[in-house]
Design a protein around this motif. Structure first.
Motif, short mmCIF file in Angstrom:
data_model
loop_
_atom_site.label_atom_id
_atom_site.label_comp_id
_atom_site.label_asym_id
_atom_site.label_seq_id
_atom_site.Cartn_x
_atom_site.Cartn_y
_atom_site.Cartn_z
N LYS A 1 0.83 -1.21 0.00
CA LYS A 1 0.00 0.00 0.00
C LYS A 1 0.86 1.26 0.00
N THR A 2 1.97 1.24 0.76
CA THR A 2 2.82 2.43 0.79
C THR A 2 3.50 2.67 -0.55
N LYS A 3 3.83 1.61 -1.26
CA LYS A 3 4.42 1.75 -2.59
C LYS A 3 3.43 2.45 -3.53
N ASP B 1 1.46 7.65 -6.05
CA ASP B 1 0.50 8.76 -6.14
C ASP B 1 1.11 10.07 -5.65
N LEU B 2 1.92 9.99 -4.61
CA LEU B 2 2.60 11.19 -4.12
C LEU B 2 3.59 11.73 -5.16
N ASN B 3 4.23 10.85 -5.91
CA ASN B 3 5.11 11.31 -6.99
C ASN B 3 4.30 12.01 -8.08
N THR C 1 -4.95 6.70 1.62
CA THR C 1 -4.22 6.69 2.89
C THR C 1 -5.13 6.37 4.06
N ASP C 2 -6.39 6.72 3.94
CA ASP C 2 -7.35 6.34 4.97
C ASP C 2 -7.49 4.83 5.02
N ASP D 1 -2.54 5.11 6.90
CA ASP D 1 -1.35 5.96 6.79
C ASP D 1 -1.71 7.36 7.26
N GLU D 2 -1.72 7.55 8.56
CA GLU D 2 -2.14 8.81 9.16
C GLU D 2 -1.22 9.97 8.77
N GLY D 3 0.08 9.71 8.63
CA GLY D 3 1.01 10.78 8.28
C GLY D 3 0.68 11.43 6.95
N THR D 4 0.50 10.59 5.92
CA THR D 4 0.17 11.13 4.60
C THR D 4 -1.25 11.67 4.60
#
Length: 159
Positions: free
Chosen positions: A12-14, A19-21, A125-126, A130-133
Motif C-alpha cells: 500500500k505504501t508503494k 501517487d505522491l510522486n 491513505t485512509d 497511513d495517518e502521516g500522509t
C-alpha cells in the motif's frame, strides 16, 4: 502482508508513494507557473498580485519539499527531473501570462487539479491507515480550498 518500520503495509505504501510522486510532479509545474506569473504580471494590480503570487510560490515550494520527504519516509524515491514532472503532470502549463485574470484563473485551474489528486491520495491513505500522509493531504486540501474560494471571489465568481 509485509509491514514496514512505520507499521504500514509495504504494498500500500508503494502505491501511495507512486501517487505522491504524481502529486509532486503536478506541484512542481504549479510552482513554476506561480514563479512565471509572479515575474510577468503587469497592470494596475501589479503590486497586490506580485506579492500574493510570491506568497503562493513560497508555500508551494514548501509543499514540494514536504511531499518529497513523505515519499522518502515511505521508503521510495521522489521524482526529481523536469522530464519526469512534465511526463506525469496534468496541471496546465502557463506560458507568458501577464494579465491579472488569466493569472488568477491559472491558479484556480491548477489547484483544481491538485485537489483531485489529493482527494485520491486521502482516500487511499485512509484505507491504508497511513495517518502521516492522510494528515498532510487533509491540511493541503483545507488550505487550497480556501485559496480557490479567495481567487474565485477576486474574479467575482463563486466556487
Amino acid at each position: 502482508m509485509t509491514l514496514n518500520s512505520l507499521g504500514l503495509d509495504t504494498n500500500k505504501t508503494k502505491d501511495i508513494a507512486n501517487d505522491l510522486n504524481h502529486l509532486l510532479a503536478n506541484f512542481q509545474i504549479y510552482y513554476q507557473n506561480l514563479r512565471g506569473i509572479h515575474w510577468n504580471i503587469k497592470g494596475k494590480r501589479f503590486f497586490d498580485l506580485h506579492v500574493k503570487f510570491e506568497e503562493l510560490y513560497t508555500d508551494a515550494n514548501t509543499k514540494v519539499d514536504e511531499v518529497a520527504e513523505r515519499i522518502l519516509t515511505l521508503g521510495e524515491t521522489p521524482l526529481h527531473t523536469f522530464q519526469d514532472y512534465i511526463g506525469k503532470a496534468q496541471v496546465p502549463v502557463g506560458k507568458n501570462i501577464s494579465e491579472d485574470e488569466k493569472s488568477v484563473n491559472l491558479i484556480v485551474d491548477s489547484l483544481t487539479e491538485l485537489l483531485k489528486i489529493e482527494r485520491i491520495i486521502l482516500n487511499k491513505t485512509d484505507e491504508a491507515n497511513d495517518e502521516g500522509t492522510n494528515s498532510m493531504m487533509s491540511d493541503f486540501i483545507t488550505e487550497q480550498e480556501k485559496t480557490v474560494w479567495m481567487m474565485k471571489a477576486w474574479l467575482g465568481e463563486t466556487v
